[in-house]
Design a protein around this motif. Structure first.
Motif, PDB file in Angstrom:
ATOM      1  N   GLU A   9     -44.494 -18.809 -24.456  1.00  0.00           N
ATOM      2  CA  GLU A   9     -43.546 -18.106 -25.331  1.00  0.00           C
ATOM      3  C   GLU A   9     -42.559 -17.278 -24.511  1.00  0.00           C
ATOM      4  O   GLU A   9     -41.361 -17.237 -24.824  1.00  0.00           O
ATOM      5  N   ARG A  10     -43.056 -16.611 -23.473  1.00  0.00           N
ATOM      6  CA  ARG A  10     -42.148 -15.853 -22.610  1.00  0.00           C
ATOM      7  C   ARG A  10     -41.074 -16.775 -22.025  1.00  0.00           C
ATOM      8  O   ARG A  10     -39.885 -16.436 -22.012  1.00  0.00           O
ATOM      9  N   ALA A  11     -41.505 -17.926 -21.533  1.00  0.00           N
ATOM     10  CA  ALA A  11     -40.563 -18.867 -20.925  1.00  0.00           C
ATOM     11  C   ALA A  11     -39.568 -19.380 -21.960  1.00  0.00           C
ATOM     12  O   ALA A  11     -38.366 -19.515 -21.679  1.00  0.00           O
ATOM     13  N   HIS A  12     -40.057 -19.671 -23.165  1.00  0.00           N
ATOM     14  CA  HIS A  12     -39.170 -20.190 -24.211  1.00  0.00           C
ATOM     15  C   HIS A  12     -38.081 -19.186 -24.561  1.00  0.00           C
ATOM     16  O   HIS A  12     -36.890 -19.511 -24.550  1.00  0.00           O
ATOM     17  N   PHE A  13     -38.471 -17.950 -24.879  1.00  0.00           N
ATOM     18  CA  PHE A  13     -37.478 -16.971 -25.298  1.00  0.00           C
ATOM     19  C   PHE A  13     -36.592 -16.517 -24.150  1.00  0.00           C
ATOM     20  O   PHE A  13     -35.464 -16.059 -24.375  1.00  0.00           O
ATOM     21  N   SER A  14     -37.083 -16.626 -22.919  1.00  0.00           N
ATOM     22  CA  SER A  14     -36.233 -16.324 -21.770  1.00  0.00           C
ATOM     23  C   SER A  14     -35.093 -17.330 -21.667  1.00  0.00           C
ATOM     24  O   SER A  14     -33.943 -16.968 -21.365  1.00  0.00           O
ATOM     25  N   ASP A  15     -35.405 -18.598 -21.943  1.00  0.00           N
ATOM     26  CA  ASP A  15     -34.408 -19.663 -21.849  1.00  0.00           C
ATOM     27  C   ASP A  15     -33.605 -19.829 -23.129  1.00  0.00           C
ATOM     28  O   ASP A  15     -32.421 -20.186 -23.091  1.00  0.00           O
ATOM     29  N   ASP A  16     -34.235 -19.556 -24.281  1.00  0.00           N
ATOM     30  CA  ASP A  16     -33.614 -19.883 -25.574  1.00  0.00           C
ATOM     31  C   ASP A  16     -33.937 -18.781 -26.588  1.00  0.00           C
ATOM     32  O   ASP A  16     -34.688 -18.995 -27.537  1.00  0.00           O
ATOM     33  N   PRO A  17     -33.358 -17.587 -26.421  1.00  0.00           N
ATOM     34  CA  PRO A  17     -33.688 -16.475 -27.319  1.00  0.00           C
ATOM     35  C   PRO A  17     -33.151 -16.704 -28.728  1.00  0.00           C
ATOM     36  O   PRO A  17     -32.116 -17.330 -28.913  1.00  0.00           O
TER      37      PRO A  17
END
Length: 211
Positions: free
Chosen positions: A162-170
Motif C-alpha cells: 500500500e505504501r508503494a502504491h500510494f507513493s506512485d499513484d496517490p
C-alpha cells in the motif's frame, strides 16, 4: 455548506451528477486499508436506494494486490460504459481462486470501494472520488485487530504494497470529497479545495464503522 446533512442528501447529490461511464455515475470510495470504506459504502448505497457496490478486494488477488486494473477494465468498466451488465468473478481469499461469476448492472449510481478506487487509471471514469480521512496507522491498526494474528504476515506485506502504491499513484490529492468518522456517524467536505473546508456533519448510523 449546510451544517447538518444526511446520507440521503448525499445520495441525491450523487444521483444529480452527470453520468461518467455510459449511463452510470461511478463513485469511488478510497482510503487506507481498515479506514471504514466498506461500512460507509454500504450505508451510502442503502441511502441511494440500494445502489450496487463493487468491492475491490474481490477484484484483487494475493499475487495482484494492485495489479488488477486491466481485469477491472475488461470485466467491469467496458461493459458498463456500453450500458451493458458487467460479468465478473470475485476472488476467494481463502480458496485463493476466483469464485462463481456475478453480474453488476449499469445502475444510475454504482459505488466502487477499496484501496486504489481513485487510482489514475480509474479516475477518468469516476463521477466523484471520496477519500476516507482516517490516518494510515489508525486504519492499519484497526485492520490488524479485525483480522487477528493469523493474518499478521499478510498485513506486513500489505502495508509495504500500500505504501508503494500510494507513493506512485496517490488518490487523496484528487478527491472531491473527504469523509471523516465521528461518534455519531460521518462528516464530510466536498468541492474544490475540499481539504481546506469545514466538514458538514452527518449524524446517522450507530457510531464508528466496524471495518
Amino acid at each position: 455548506m449546510e451544517p447538518h446533512l444526511s446520507l440521503e442528501s448525499l445520495a441525491r447529490e450523487l444521483r444529480a451528477l452527470p453520468p461518467s461511464l455510459g449511463p452510470v455515475r461511478l463513485v469511488g470510495i478510497d482510503g487506507h486499508a481498515g479506514s471504514g470504506k466498506s461500512t460507509f459504502a454500504g450505508r451510502l448505497a442503502e441511502a441511494a436506494g440500494g445502489a450496487p457496490v463493487l468491492h475491490l478486494d474481490e477484484v484483487a488477488t494475493h499475487e495482484e494486490l494492485f495489479g488488477w486494473q486491466e481485469r477491472l477494465r475488461v470485466q467491469v468498466l467496458e461493459p458498463l460504459g456500453a450500458g451493458r451488465p458487467a460479468h465478473w468473478a470475485p476472488y476467494d481469499w481463502v480458496e485463493r481462486c476466483f469464485g462463481p461469476e456475478r453480474v453488476l448492472e449499469p445502475a444510475p449510481v454504482v459505488l466502487v470501494e477499496g484501496v486504489g478506487a481513485g487510482r489514475r487509471a480509474l479516475r477518468p471514469h469516476l463521477a466523484r472520488l471520496m477519500w476516507m480521512e482516517t490516518p494510515r496507522e489508525q486504519s492499519w491498526g484497526r485492520g490488524r485487530n479485525r483480522d487477528g494474528r493469523e493474518l499478521s504476515d499478510f498485513w506486513d506485506g500489505w502495508e509495504r504494497a500500500e505504501r508503494a502504491h500510494f507513493s506512485d499513484d496517490p488518490s487523496r490529492p484528487f478527491a472531491d470529497t473527504l469523509v471523516r468518522q465521528s461518534g455519531t456517524g460521518y462528516e464530510w467536505s466536498s468541492g474544490t479545495g475540499a481539504t481546506a473546508r469545514t466538514p458538514a456533519s452527518v449524524t446517522e448510523g450507530d457510531g464508528l464503522p466496524r471495518a
